[in-house]
Each structure stands twice: as C-alpha cells, then as structure tokens.
Design a protein around this motif. Structure first.
Motif, PDB file in Angstrom:
ATOM      1  N   PHE A 126       2.938  12.445  -3.044  1.00 15.98           N
ATOM      2  CA  PHE A 126       1.839  12.874  -2.177  1.00 15.98           C
ATOM      3  C   PHE A 126       0.568  13.154  -2.972  1.00 15.98           C
ATOM      4  CE2 PHE A 126       4.990  12.951   1.024  1.00 15.98           C
ATOM      5  CZ  PHE A 126       4.308  12.898   2.239  1.00 15.98           C
ATOM      6  N   LEU A 127       0.686  13.470  -4.262  1.00 15.98           N
ATOM      7  CA  LEU A 127      -0.512  13.573  -5.090  1.00 15.98           C
ATOM      8  C   LEU A 127      -1.157  12.200  -5.244  1.00 15.98           C
ATOM      9  CD1 LEU A 127      -2.445  15.185  -6.852  1.00 15.98           C
ATOM     10  CD2 LEU A 127      -0.901  14.834  -8.788  1.00 15.98           C
ATOM     11  N   VAL A 128      -0.329  11.167  -5.408  1.00 15.30           N
ATOM     12  CA  VAL A 128      -0.856   9.793  -5.474  1.00 15.30           C
ATOM     13  C   VAL A 128      -1.561   9.436  -4.169  1.00 15.30           C
ATOM     14  CG1 VAL A 128      -0.217   7.347  -5.605  1.00 15.30           C
ATOM     15  CG2 VAL A 128       0.810   8.997  -7.180  1.00 15.30           C
ATOM     16  N   LEU A 129      -0.927   9.769  -3.029  1.00 17.85           N
ATOM     17  CA  LEU A 129      -1.550   9.495  -1.730  1.00 17.85           C
ATOM     18  C   LEU A 129      -2.871  10.248  -1.589  1.00 17.85           C
ATOM     19  CD1 LEU A 129       1.575   9.635   0.632  1.00 17.85           C
ATOM     20  CD2 LEU A 129       0.309   7.603  -0.082  1.00 17.85           C
ATOM     21  N   ALA A 130      -2.914  11.493  -2.091  1.00 20.12           N
ATOM     22  CA  ALA A 130      -4.139  12.290  -2.007  1.00 20.12           C
ATOM     23  C   ALA A 130      -5.248  11.673  -2.861  1.00 20.12           C
ATOM     24  CB  ALA A 130      -3.859  13.723  -2.464  1.00 20.12           C
ATOM     25  N   LEU A 131      -4.881  11.174  -4.043  1.00 19.45           N
ATOM     26  CA  LEU A 131      -5.873  10.533  -4.911  1.00 19.45           C
ATOM     27  C   LEU A 131      -6.383   9.232  -4.289  1.00 19.45           C
ATOM     28  CD1 LEU A 131      -4.185  11.064  -8.413  1.00 19.45           C
ATOM     29  CD2 LEU A 131      -6.078  12.353  -7.425  1.00 19.45           C
ATOM     30  N   LEU A 132      -5.470   8.471  -3.707  1.00 20.49           N
ATOM     31  CA  LEU A 132      -5.878   7.217  -3.044  1.00 20.49           C
ATOM     32  C   LEU A 132      -6.757   7.502  -1.835  1.00 20.49           C
ATOM     33  CD1 LEU A 132      -2.561   5.137  -3.234  1.00 20.49           C
ATOM     34  CD2 LEU A 132      -4.608   4.909  -4.654  1.00 20.49           C
ATOM     35  N   ARG A 133      -6.476   8.606  -1.148  1.00 17.90           N
ATOM     36  CA  ARG A 133      -7.321   8.997  -0.011  1.00 17.90           C
ATOM     37  C   ARG A 133      -8.759   9.235  -0.473  1.00 17.90           C
ATOM     38  NH1 ARG A 133      -9.722  13.257   2.513  1.00 17.90           N
ATOM     39  NH2 ARG A 133      -9.326  14.657   0.753  1.00 17.90           N
ATOM     40  N   MET A 134      -8.912   9.917  -1.609  1.00 12.23           N
ATOM     41  CA  MET A 134     -10.249  10.155  -2.152  1.00 12.23           C
ATOM     42  C   MET A 134     -10.913   8.845  -2.568  1.00 12.23           C
ATOM     43  SD  MET A 134      -9.825  13.582  -4.487  1.00 12.23           S
ATOM     44  CE  MET A 134     -11.582  13.590  -4.807  1.00 12.23           C
ATOM     45  N   LEU A 135     -10.117   7.967  -3.183  1.00  9.49           N
ATOM     46  CA  LEU A 135     -10.666   6.713  -3.700  1.00  9.49           C
ATOM     47  C   LEU A 135     -11.155   5.806  -2.577  1.00  9.49           C
ATOM     48  CD1 LEU A 135     -11.065   5.152  -6.386  1.00  9.49           C
ATOM     49  CD2 LEU A 135      -8.839   4.081  -5.959  1.00  9.49           C
ATOM     50  N   PHE A 136     -10.358   5.726  -1.498  1.00  6.48           N
ATOM     51  CA  PHE A 136     -10.692   4.814  -0.384  1.00  6.48           C
ATOM     52  C   PHE A 136     -11.369   5.524   0.783  1.00  6.48           C
ATOM     53  CE2 PHE A 136      -7.126   2.624  -2.526  1.00  6.48           C
ATOM     54  CZ  PHE A 136      -7.760   1.413  -2.799  1.00  6.48           C
ATOM     55  N   ARG A 137     -11.716   6.818   0.586  1.00  8.68           N
ATOM     56  CA  ARG A 137     -12.451   7.589   1.589  1.00  8.68           C
ATOM     57  C   ARG A 137     -11.739   7.632   2.944  1.00  8.68           C
ATOM     58  NH1 ARG A 137     -15.773   5.188  -1.942  1.00  8.68           N
ATOM     59  NH2 ARG A 137     -17.671   6.205  -2.649  1.00  8.68           N
ATOM     60  N   VAL A 138     -10.434   7.872   2.901  1.00  9.89           N
ATOM     61  CA  VAL A 138      -9.640   7.979   4.128  1.00  9.89           C
ATOM     62  C   VAL A 138      -9.747   9.412   4.657  1.00  9.89           C
ATOM     63  CG1 VAL A 138      -7.322   7.786   5.126  1.00  9.89           C
ATOM     64  CG2 VAL A 138      -8.039   6.221   3.306  1.00  9.89           C
ATOM     65  N   VAL A 141      -2.515   5.383  -9.922  1.00  8.01           N
ATOM     66  CA  VAL A 141      -1.213   5.541  -9.273  1.00  8.01           C
ATOM     67  C   VAL A 141      -0.170   6.043 -10.277  1.00  8.01           C
ATOM     68  CG1 VAL A 141       0.699   4.310  -8.174  1.00  8.01           C
ATOM     69  CG2 VAL A 141      -1.651   3.850  -7.455  1.00  8.01           C
ATOM     70  N   ILE A 142      -0.079   5.381 -11.424  1.00 10.89           N
ATOM     71  CA  ILE A 142       0.942   5.746 -12.417  1.00 10.89           C
ATOM     72  C   ILE A 142       0.670   7.136 -13.003  1.00 10.89           C
ATOM     73  CG2 ILE A 142       1.906   5.171 -14.685  1.00 10.89           C
ATOM     74  CD1 ILE A 142       1.514   2.222 -13.962  1.00 10.89           C
ATOM     75  N   LEU A 143      -0.577   7.364 -13.433  1.00  7.80           N
ATOM     76  CA  LEU A 143      -0.909   8.658 -14.028  1.00  7.80           C
ATOM     77  C   LEU A 143      -0.823   9.777 -13.006  1.00  7.80           C
ATOM     78  CD1 LEU A 143      -3.885   7.787 -16.407  1.00  7.80           C
ATOM     79  CD2 LEU A 143      -1.509   8.246 -17.009  1.00  7.80           C
ATOM     80  N   GLY A 144      -1.242   9.504 -11.754  1.00  4.92           N
ATOM     81  CA  GLY A 144      -1.155  10.511 -10.699  1.00  4.92           C
ATOM     82  C   GLY A 144       0.281  10.909 -10.424  1.00  4.92           C
ATOM     83  N   PHE A 145       1.184   9.921 -10.411  1.00  2.01           N
ATOM     84  CA  PHE A 145       2.604  10.214 -10.161  1.00  2.01           C
ATOM     85  C   PHE A 145       3.193  11.031 -11.309  1.00  2.01           C
ATOM     86  CE2 PHE A 145       7.142   9.530  -9.968  1.00  2.01           C
ATOM     87  CZ  PHE A 145       7.408   9.577  -8.605  1.00  2.01           C
ATOM     88  N   ILE A 146       2.913  10.610 -12.543  1.00  2.50           N
ATOM     89  CA  ILE A 146       3.429  11.340 -13.709  1.00  2.50           C
ATOM     90  C   ILE A 146       2.910  12.771 -13.726  1.00  2.50           C
ATOM     91  CG2 ILE A 146       3.403  11.473 -16.235  1.00  2.50           C
ATOM     92  CD1 ILE A 146       3.271   8.400 -16.254  1.00  2.50           C
ATOM     93  N   LEU A 147       1.615  12.917 -13.462  1.00  2.80           N
ATOM     94  CA  LEU A 147       1.001  14.245 -13.469  1.00  2.80           C
ATOM     95  C   LEU A 147       1.617  15.139 -12.397  1.00  2.80           C
ATOM     96  CD1 LEU A 147      -1.163  16.112 -14.593  1.00  2.80           C
ATOM     97  CD2 LEU A 147      -2.793  15.097 -13.002  1.00  2.80           C
ATOM     98  N   GLY A 148       1.763  14.610 -11.171  1.00  2.00           N
ATOM     99  CA  GLY A 148       2.362  15.387 -10.095  1.00  2.00           C
ATOM    100  C   GLY A 148       3.784  15.800 -10.413  1.00  2.00           C
ATOM    101  N   PHE A 149       4.535  14.892 -11.019  1.00  2.00           N
ATOM    102  CA  PHE A 149       5.925  15.166 -11.382  1.00  2.00           C
ATOM    103  C   PHE A 149       5.996  16.256 -12.441  1.00  2.00           C
ATOM    104  CE2 PHE A 149      10.135  14.354 -13.059  1.00  2.00           C
ATOM    105  CZ  PHE A 149      10.846  13.953 -11.945  1.00  2.00           C
ATOM    106  N   VAL A 150       5.145  16.128 -13.459  1.00  2.00           N
ATOM    107  CA  VAL A 150       5.166  17.063 -14.588  1.00  2.00           C
ATOM    108  C   VAL A 150       4.772  18.473 -14.155  1.00  2.00           C
ATOM    109  CG1 VAL A 150       3.957  17.671 -16.730  1.00  2.00           C
ATOM    110  CG2 VAL A 150       4.824  15.353 -16.401  1.00  2.00           C
TER     111      VAL A 150
END
Length: 511
Positions: free
Chosen positions: A130-142, A87-96
């Motif tokens: 939304f990058l965090v949401l996309a990563l969580l979607r992959m993680l939880f197979r949504v 979550v933290i790294l995904g948010f930072i990466l998306g922001f950067v």
C-alpha cells in the motif's frame, strides 16, 4: 549551542503541556472516586517523568533525523523518473520500516493460531504494497477518496468472512503498525516527493500515505483470519507485580530499560541501513548534514526508549487499575464520561501527533493551524473512548460503530477540500499510537473485567475506534474551514465592489 538549547526548551514545554493534564486528571481520580494503591500511583508518576523526557528527545530527534531522511529519500526516488525504481524501493522501504515498528511484535503475540513470523511478514507486505500504491497515486495524481472507498469496501466485505472474535485484532492492526517509528518517515517521504513535483496539488497529495498504509495491515490480517480460521486473539490482562518500596520501584524501571533499548535498537537498525545505502549510492550528502542526522537518530533512540518504558511500565498498570476501579463503582456509567475526558487529553501525548501537526502547518503555510488540528483530534479521540466504554458496558459489536463511522467519513470526503480528507485519514493512524495501547487499552480491559464482559469482543477494538473518529472530526474542521473561506471571499468581493462603485477604476489605482 544556543539554538539547540532553545529547541530543547521548546520541546520540553510541548511535552509538559501534553503529559501534565493527563497526570493531573489521573491523580484527581485516584484521590477522589477511584482509590488505587500507593505503589501504582508511584509507578504512574515515574512513568510520567520518563514520558515527558522521552517525548522531548523523540520530537527533537524526529525533526533532526527522521524528517530530513524521509524527505531526501522521497525526493531522490522522484527525481529518478523511473517507475520500476519507485515501485521496488517503495516496497522495500515499506517492508523494512514496518518490521521496525515495535508494536508489531506485540500484535503477533496476541494471535497464537497464526505463526508469529507469518503474521509479521504478511503485515509488512501489506504495508509495503500500500505504500507503493500511495507513491503511485502521488506520481499519477490519482484522487485519494475513490481509492479509500474501494479498499474499505473490500475490508468490510472480507470482515464478513472472519470470526467475530478475530475482527478486533484485524482492525486494531491498522493503528498498531503505523506508530512512532513509521509515521514520521512515511510522512516525510511524501513531502520529499511533493517537493519534486512542484505543482499546485503537490502539497495536498503529500498527505494520504499513512492513510493508505493503514489499510494494508487490516487486509493482511483479515486474509490470514480467513486462511487460518482462528478462534480469536489471545488477549488477556497482563499480570502486574506491585512495588513495595522505592528500591523495587527503581528496579522495575531499570530492569525494563535494557529490554526497550534492544527493541528500539533493532527497530532503528533497518532504517539506518536503508538510508546508509541510499547515501552511498544516490544521495551523497555533505558530512555536516550526516552528522546532524546522526545526532538526531541518537535523540530519537533515547526518546523512544524512555517513552516506551514510561508508557508500558508506568502507565499500563495505572490504566488497568483505574478502569477496573471506576467500572466497579455503583455508578458504572461514570466510566463513559471519565473515559472521554482521559481520551481528550491523552492524544496530546502521542509523539507522532506533533510531527503531523508541524508538517500540516508547514505545507499549508499556517492556513490549517496546529491548534485546530489538535482540538479536532482530541474531540475525535474523546468520542471514540466514549463509544468504546459504551461497548464495554453493553457488549455491542464494534462493527456497529465502525461501519457507520467509516461510511460517514467517506460521505464527508465528497464535501471537503481533498487535503482535509488526506489529513483526516492520516490522523487516524497517528492518533492510535503507543499511548492508546499503553493506557487506554488497559483502561478498557480493566473496566471489562470489572463488569464481567468478554475481554476479546468488548474491550479490544479501542485502537480501531481511536483510528476511526478523527476521520470525521478533521473533515468537519474542513467543512468549517471551507465555510470561513467562502465568507472571507464574499466580504472581500463586497468591499471591492463598493470601492469600484464609489471611486471608479482610476481612483482605486491612485489609492
């Protein structure tokens, strides 16, 4: 060295195939029905040369650097098995990487009623979330489709509350912020995470990150539109100084190159620093791989500088003058079919399109060929430009196209394999890149000026239209693919049944 030359030659061929049809078409129009000055033609040809070389270096650089960087970061995040880390790294990466996108600065300058830094930070936060949401979607197979339906319902609900003149800014922002800097890295990030998952649906779920990241900027700009209540964007046709001789032509490009060198340098720096920290604390890659990635980053830098200089300095005035000249003809309707033909070819010159095509071919083991993808994208963009030119002539609101278009895309998502839905929505962000902003948008603006239309309402929204139609055409490709797969299975089943009846089980084994 031989492998490098082969790769460079391959990328050069791809660039020539992508750019030369557009050059030929524009020259044909200039020498037949749409007279423009020799100075504009020379600028266009110089821009085309830079475009070809820039695409060659960018596509090679993205393959050597952006793709492996994204894959290593994605796999490292997934291997940590810690939700808070992702979550933290995904948010930072998306922001950067969003702040790194050059077109975001252009978008910010078009909205004077919203402070530039406020808009940039809001859009970056939207992409990051939304990058965090996309990563969580992959993680939880949504599943992707329900998420897209919910978020686009929210988008169109908020659009009711925003002034009409501001809607084009909001919907264009979705395509603008997913450009050549962000798309290769985000897509590679998904590939890296899917490689760690290693289940039967991992490859399918690796697509869809760009699709969700495209929603974030739209929502962010719509919310800012509600809070600030702007009267509209500040879109206006750019003033252009025409060259008088070869020296002034050279000066026009050479004085622009340092600007794009600084812009791309500032854009790449955050990504390099982020990856550098990852390398120091987590990845610890071998020196040989780091050297390869470093060389790739240099190629990416050179390619983007040349590409954006050629597109913005050479192609932009040609697009504006061409649109203005064709729309001023007695047969104004010609702007529609001509725009469609230009749109069909120009999407092939989008640098991120080749990144998407190659990743689709790799992850599907050639089951979805790049040629079919490119054809579907070209048809989609051709239709979108046809609709955009119709808007220029008639003044019909973009919402009359966007709402049915997204509705059709959502309905199709229930009838095609989910990988096609994910690829389709990724394609929308990929197709609406710098070539759309540098040629098709000025083309629409020039046409709008010629017919006396409203520049903000009628010309803008081209990026949004280009981002919409691939959602439908790629999914139609999915329907065709599904029908062909069923036919093959039916034929194979028939042959097997006939063989069993004729020879029996034992005889088949013997054969």
């Amino acid at each position: 060295m031989r492998l490098f030359k082969t790769k460079l030659h391959e990328k050069l061929e791809e660039s020539l195939v992508a750019v030369l049809p557009v050059v030929g078409l524009v020259l044909l129009l200039c020498f037949s029905i749409a007279p423009v000055s020799p100075g504009i033609v020379l600028e266009f040809l110089m821009g085309a040369l830079l475009l070809i070389v820039g695409m060659m270096f960018f596509s090679l650089g993205a393959e050597l650097s952006m793709t492996p960087m994204g894959e290593r970061v994605g796999s490292s995040m997934a291997k940590s098995r810690k939700l808070w880390v992702m979550v933290i790294l995904g948010f930072i990466l998306g922001f950067v990487i969003t702040i790194s996108e050059p077109d975001l600065q252009v978008l910010a300058n078009q909205v004077p009623s919203v402070p530039n830094m406020v808009l940039i930070l809001a859009v970056a936060a939207g992409v990051a979330l939304f990058l965090v949401l996309a990563l969580l979607r992959m993680l939880f197979r949504v599943k992707l489709t329900p998420m897209l339906i919910v978020f686009y319902l929210l988008v169109f609900s908020l659009a009711i509350l925003v002034p009409e003149d501001f809607l084009a800014v909001a919907f264009d922002s979705g395509g603008v912020t997913t450009g050549p800097m962000t798309v290769p890295f985000i897509m590679a990030l998904g590939m890296g995470i899917s490689a760690v998952r290693n289940d039967e649906h991992a490859a399918d779920d690796s697509f869809g990150l760009v699709a969700l990241c495209s929603v974030g900027p739209i929502l962010a700009v719509l919310i800012l539109g509600i809070l600030f209540q702007p009267d509209g964007g500040a879109y206006a046709a750019a003033n252009h100084m025409e060259v008088l001789d070869s020296v002034s032509l050279g000066q026009m490009f050479t004085t622009s190159i340092p600007h794009y060198m600084m812009e791309i340098g500032a854009s790449l720096l955050p990504i390099v620093l982020f990856f550098g920290l990852f390398q120091i604390f987590l990845l610890k890659m071998e020196r040989r791989n780091l050297v390869k990635i470093s060389i790739g980053l240099v190629y990416t830098y050179i390619g983007l500088v040349l590409f954006l200089t050629g597109a913005n300095v050479g192609f932009m005035p040609a697009g504006s003058f061409l649109g203005q000249t064709i729309a001023a003809l007695p047969q104004k309707w010609l702007i529609v079919p001509i725009g469609m033909i230009i749109g069909y070819f120009i999407v092939k010159a989008e640098p991120a399109v080749y990144v998407l095509m190659k990743q689709v071919e790799e992850l599907t083991d050639g089951a979805i060929p790049g040629s079919a993808m490119q054809l579907s994208l070209s048809i989609g963009v051709a239709v979108s430009i046809g609709l955009a030119m119709t808007r220029v002539l008639t003044g019909v609101s973009a919402m009359y196209y966007l709402i049915p278009g997204y509705g059709a895309a959502m309905i199709l998502s229930f009838f095609v394999p989910k990988i096609f839905t994910a690829i389709a929505f990724d394609s929308g962000g990929v197709a609406s890149g710098p070539m759309t902003a540098a040629f098709l948008l000025p083309f629409a603006m020039g046409a709008c000026q010629a017919v006396g239309g409203n520049l903000v309402r009628d010309a803008f929204g081209v990026v949004a239209m280009v981002a919409m139609t691939p959602l439908i055409t790629i999914q139609v490709l999915g329907v065709v693919y599904q029908i062909q797969s069923r036919r093959k299975k039916a034929v194979a089943g028939t042959y097997q049944q006939v063989g069993m009846e004729q020879y029996g089980d034992y005889d088949i084994i013997e054969l």
